[in-house]
Design a protein around this motif. Structure first.
Motif, short mmCIF file in Angstrom:
data_model
loop_
_atom_site.label_atom_id
_atom_site.label_comp_id
_atom_site.label_asym_id
_atom_site.label_seq_id
_atom_site.Cartn_x
_atom_site.Cartn_y
_atom_site.Cartn_z
N VAL A 3 3.75 -2.49 7.76
CA VAL A 3 3.44 -2.14 7.57
C VAL A 3 3.06 -1.07 9.08
O VAL A 3 2.44 -2.22 10.04
N LEU A 4 3.29 0.43 8.79
CA LEU A 4 2.71 0.56 10.97
C LEU A 4 1.44 1.34 10.07
O LEU A 4 1.00 1.75 10.07
N VAL A 5 0.11 1.08 11.38
CA VAL A 5 -0.73 1.00 11.30
C VAL A 5 -1.25 2.39 12.60
O VAL A 5 -0.72 1.97 13.76
N LEU A 81 13.97 2.43 9.26
CA LEU A 81 12.54 3.09 8.71
C LEU A 81 12.65 2.23 7.74
O LEU A 81 11.39 2.46 7.35
N ASP A 82 13.70 2.57 6.55
CA ASP A 82 12.93 1.81 5.54
C ASP A 82 12.74 -0.17 5.17
O ASP A 82 12.29 -0.54 4.21
N GLU A 83 12.49 -0.15 6.96
CA GLU A 83 11.46 -1.51 6.62
C GLU A 83 9.93 -0.93 7.09
O GLU A 83 9.38 -2.52 6.83
N ILE A 84 9.82 0.16 7.05
CA ILE A 84 8.33 0.47 7.33
C ILE A 84 7.81 0.97 5.20
O ILE A 84 8.41 1.63 4.95
N GLY A 85 7.19 -0.45 4.89
CA GLY A 85 6.64 0.02 3.32
C GLY A 85 5.74 1.34 3.31
O GLY A 85 5.27 1.34 2.50
N ALA A 86 4.60 0.97 4.17
CA ALA A 86 3.57 1.98 4.32
C ALA A 86 2.82 2.24 5.57
O ALA A 86 3.41 1.63 6.28
N VAL A 87 2.24 3.38 6.03
CA VAL A 87 1.31 3.70 7.07
C VAL A 87 0.00 3.52 6.76
O VAL A 87 -0.39 4.14 5.35
N VAL A 393 -2.06 -2.36 2.03
CA VAL A 393 -1.12 -3.09 1.44
C VAL A 393 -2.37 -3.15 -0.70
O VAL A 393 -1.42 -3.12 -1.12
N ALA A 394 -3.99 -3.19 0.06
CA ALA A 394 -4.70 -3.55 -1.10
C ALA A 394 -3.97 -1.94 -2.24
O ALA A 394 -4.35 -2.35 -3.04
#
Ligand code: ADP
Length: 396
Positions: A3-5, A81-87, A393-394
């Motif tokens: 997750v990129l924060v 960048l496919d390895e970033i699942g969410a921001v 993630v939640a």
């Protein structure tokens, strides 16, 4: 999942890439002076460190530089960048619209924009950050995590101001509170760490950083907090005045020939411990050293700071009809044992006893009250980025 924060300010952007499964920060850093000249900082869990000037005309440029660094062949931590699942985006003000984090869509963007009036410096910057990420990663889900959301459980008696009711009705002028992600994270962690049942607990969280606030958390829910419509209210802070008689604004305006914006600028940026110490510093390390060398103004600033934290703890003990646990967190709360000792010295009547040896431990969760103390007091390092990653993630 990674997750990129993202935490966007008007000319800065803080970021962290977190492996949500191991909860490890893979890389983190900062873009500064966006739209001016541009500075970039990056460090990874593999020991890579980059600091450089980098042209950033806008936030999209900044995020592009961050993404390039994350996939860089030499210093990067992911292959693509496919390895970033969410921001996960930190958003400062969610007004009354958001009591929880949400998955970002067009409707949410509009609702965040409608809160711009309440945080004119922060929300527009947060939106720019979200739009920049959308442009560069159109298919990656994004979540907004609000600083105000945790405090939406406050009762009316805690959030209403003593002003004509039409101002609440027309403009939603009320207490919102900030640092919610931290107050939520730290209160839960405190209960876990100290073996308390969060659903049957009275916890006071002292988030003491450059910006500082206290919250009363009853059975896991915020019931009061010291910041208000804006982050200016409450404790004395690095450069913010915190609570003061509003008539002071007119008084200074008349004496110094200043307008309201100029005075608010002074209350936000030139007051607090920095202003009280005659401009010496907003940093508690500098103030502590100066006070030890006999600097009277530095000592006064520190005394006022600690006294005010103690007063809020007293007030919130009354609000909850008791207190089981007190948590100190953020830069000062986690590192400054002298501040904690001074604050707790006012609270002997609560049966609080400080373990001075434990109070000297740094950088980890620690119980600093003695076994006999009637209230458990802990230092709990905050981790707002991890909290944002968990929320993200939640939701997705
Ligand atoms: P923010 O996120 O609001 O900018 P932080 O939580 O990072 O603030 O806290 C920053 C402040 O913490 C500094 O201004 C300084 O006063 C204080 N601080 C940091 N390290 C120490 C230390 N070792 N001793 C005392 N104070 C410290």
């Amino acid at each position: 999942m990674n997750v990129l924060v993202i935490n966007c300010g008007s000319s800065s952007l803080k970021y962290q890439l977190i492996n949500a499964d191991t909860e490890e920060a893979l890389a983190s850093g900062l873009c500064e002076r966006i739209g001016i000249d541009g500075r970039f900082k990056y460090k990874s869990n593999t020991g890579a460190k980059v600091e450089k000037e980098a042209t950033m005309n806008n936030h999209e440029d900044a995020i592009k530089i961050v993404l390039d660094a994350l996939i860089d062949a030499q210093n990067g931590v992911i292959k693509s960048l496919d390895e970033i699942g969410a921001v996960g985006h930190r958003v400062v003000h969610g007004g009354e619209k958001f009591a929880h984090s949400v998955v970002i869509n067009d409707e949410v963007m509009k609702a965040i924009e409608e809160c711009n009036d309440l945080a004119p410096l922060h929300n527009p910057a947060n939106l720019i950050g979200i739009n920049a990420c959308k442009a560069l990663m159109p298919n990656v889900p994004m979540v907004a995590v609000f600083d105000t959301a945790f405090h939406q459980t406050m009762p009316e008696k805690a959030y209403l101001y003593g002003i004509p009711c039409e101002y609440y009705e027309k403009y939603k002028i009320r207490r919102y509170g900030f640092h919610g992600t931290s107050h939520s994270f730290v209160s839960k962690k405190m209960a876990e760490f100290a073996g308390m049942d969060i659903n049957n607990s009275k916890i006071i969280v002292c988030h003491l950083g450059n910006g500082a606030s206290v919250s009363a958390v009853l059975n896991g829910k915020s019931v009061d907090t010291s910041m208000g419509l804006t982050p200016l209210e409450g404790l004395l802070m690095g450069t913010r005045s915190g609570d003061l008689d509003p008539a002071i604004i007119e008084f200074i305006a008349n004496k110094e020939g200043k307008n309201i914006s100029e005075i608010l600028n002074i209350l936000n940026k030139k007051s607090g411990v920095q202003g009280m110490s005659g401009g010496l510093s907003s940093d508690f390390r500098d103030l502590g050293a100066a006070a030890a060398e006999g600097n009277v103004l530095a000592k006064q600033a520190l005394d006022v700071f600690c006294y005010r934290v103690a007063k809020y703890i007293g007030a919130y003990t009354a609000a909850m009809n008791g207190v089981d646990g007190i948590a100190f967190t953020a830069g000062i709360g986690e590192n400054d044992g002298a501040v904690r000792e001074s604050v707790l010295s006012y609270l002997g009547y609560l049966g609080i006893e400080l373990d001075k040896e434990k109070n000297a431990i740094r950088g980890e969760e620690v119980l600093i009250s003695t076994a006999d103390s009637k209230v458990k007091v802990c230092v709990i390092p905050t981790n707002e980025e991890l909290a944002i990653a968990r929320e993200t993630v939640a939701l997705i």
